[in-house]
Design a protein around this motif. Structure first.
Motif, short mmCIF file in Angstrom:
data_model
loop_
_atom_site.label_atom_id
_atom_site.label_comp_id
_atom_site.label_asym_id
_atom_site.label_seq_id
_atom_site.Cartn_x
_atom_site.Cartn_y
_atom_site.Cartn_z
N GLY A 178 0.81 -1.22 0.00
CA GLY A 178 0.00 0.00 0.00
C GLY A 178 0.84 1.26 0.00
N MET A 179 1.90 1.25 0.80
CA MET A 179 2.77 2.43 0.86
C MET A 179 3.50 2.64 -0.47
N MET A 180 3.90 1.54 -1.12
CA MET A 180 4.56 1.67 -2.42
C MET A 180 3.59 2.21 -3.47
N LEU A 181 2.33 1.81 -3.39
CA LEU A 181 1.34 2.34 -4.33
C LEU A 181 1.16 3.85 -4.16
N THR A 182 1.26 4.33 -2.94
CA THR A 182 1.13 5.78 -2.73
C THR A 182 2.34 6.52 -3.31
N VAL A 183 3.51 5.88 -3.31
CA VAL A 183 4.68 6.48 -3.95
C VAL A 183 4.47 6.50 -5.47
N VAL A 184 3.91 5.41 -6.01
CA VAL A 184 3.58 5.38 -7.43
C VAL A 184 2.61 6.50 -7.77
N ALA A 185 1.59 6.71 -6.90
CA ALA A 185 0.62 7.78 -7.13
C ALA A 185 1.32 9.14 -7.16
N PHE A 186 2.30 9.33 -6.27
CA PHE A 186 3.06 10.58 -6.26
C PHE A 186 3.78 10.78 -7.59
N PHE A 187 4.46 9.74 -8.09
CA PHE A 187 5.20 9.87 -9.34
C PHE A 187 4.28 10.04 -10.55
N VAL A 188 3.12 9.40 -10.52
CA VAL A 188 2.14 9.60 -11.59
C VAL A 188 1.68 11.05 -11.61
N GLY A 189 1.39 11.60 -10.42
CA GLY A 189 0.99 13.00 -10.31
C GLY A 189 2.10 13.94 -10.76
N TRP A 190 3.33 13.64 -10.37
CA TRP A 190 4.48 14.47 -10.74
C TRP A 190 4.68 14.47 -12.25
N LYS A 191 4.60 13.25 -12.85
CA LYS A 191 4.78 13.13 -14.30
C LYS A 191 3.67 13.86 -15.05
N SER A 192 2.45 13.72 -14.54
CA SER A 192 1.30 14.38 -15.17
C SER A 192 1.46 15.90 -15.11
N LYS A 193 1.91 16.40 -14.00
CA LYS A 193 2.07 17.86 -13.82
C LYS A 193 3.21 18.36 -14.74
N LYS A 194 4.26 17.53 -14.83
CA LYS A 194 5.42 17.92 -15.63
C LYS A 194 5.06 18.00 -17.11
N SER A 195 4.22 17.05 -17.58
CA SER A 195 3.86 17.05 -19.00
C SER A 195 2.76 18.08 -19.26
#
Length: 195
Positions: A178-195
């Motif tokens: 679960g904690m790793m999935l929240t890190v994935v969510a952070f990186f998905v959000g970061w990538k989305s914001k960056k693009s």
């Protein structure tokens, strides 16, 4: 983020930690599962047998759920973190909050996890070192100091003729996933914001 937070609910169904004690006189090892709400034997009479063995060397009995404040607090903390994570996930989905809140949840959960492990280690130290001086059996180290019977926090240790292992159990793996999935969510959000 929502799925990762909900994974923590696995702690209510599965043990967080497992300690096993094997010895020649116990072909089927004795074990205890540590849940967020109490300690249970792996088999029906394991806790009773462990307490019986511990009595001879002066160790305290394994505490009941109402004898440790942690077992009253931990379930509430987990529910609180699940609710917080789900709320953050919903707000993030509707773009009401920034993806960095997901990392904040992960950091908070990590701090709580480290505090929990520190507290668990303190309990193991007290349990294995604070022995009754009037115990039937007294075993000392080579230098004459009383031997500590502290089980390892993580891994394997030989205690007299017992092989003791202490490992994360299924609930811990749910929490880790679960904690790793929240890190994935952070990186998905970061990538989305960056693009």
């Amino acid at each position: 983020m929502i799925i990762g937070s909900l994974c923590l609910l696995g702690l209510f169904a599965f043990p967080l930690w497992n300690i096993m004690l094997g010895a020649p006189q116990y072909p089927d090892p004795l074990g205890m599962n540590i849940h967020i709400s109490g300690i249970q034997g792996v088999s029906e009479f394991d806790l009773q047998n462990i307490d019986g063995l511990n009595h001879y060397i002066g160790m305290k009995t394994i505490p009941k759920a109402d004898e440790m404040w942690e077992f009253n607090i931990f379930p509430s903390v987990i529910i609180g973190m699940v609710l917080l994570g789900v709320i953050l996930g919903i707000l993030g989905f509707f773009q009401k909050i920034d993806y960095r809140y997901f990392l904040g949840w992960f950091v908070l959960m990590s701090i709580l996890g480290i505090m929990g492990m520190y507290d668990f280690n303190l309990w193991l130290t007290d349990y294995g070192s604070n022995l009754d001086p009037h115990a039937i059996i007294k075993v000392v180290n080579e230098d004459g100091t009383p031997m500590s019977y502290k089980p390892p926090l993580f891994g394997y240790k030989k205690l007299l003729n017992f092989d003791v292992s202490s490992m994360p159990a299924t609930g811990a793996w749910f929490m880790f996933a679960g904690m790793m999935l929240t890190v994935v969510a952070f990186f998905v959000g970061w990538k989305s914001k960056k693009s």
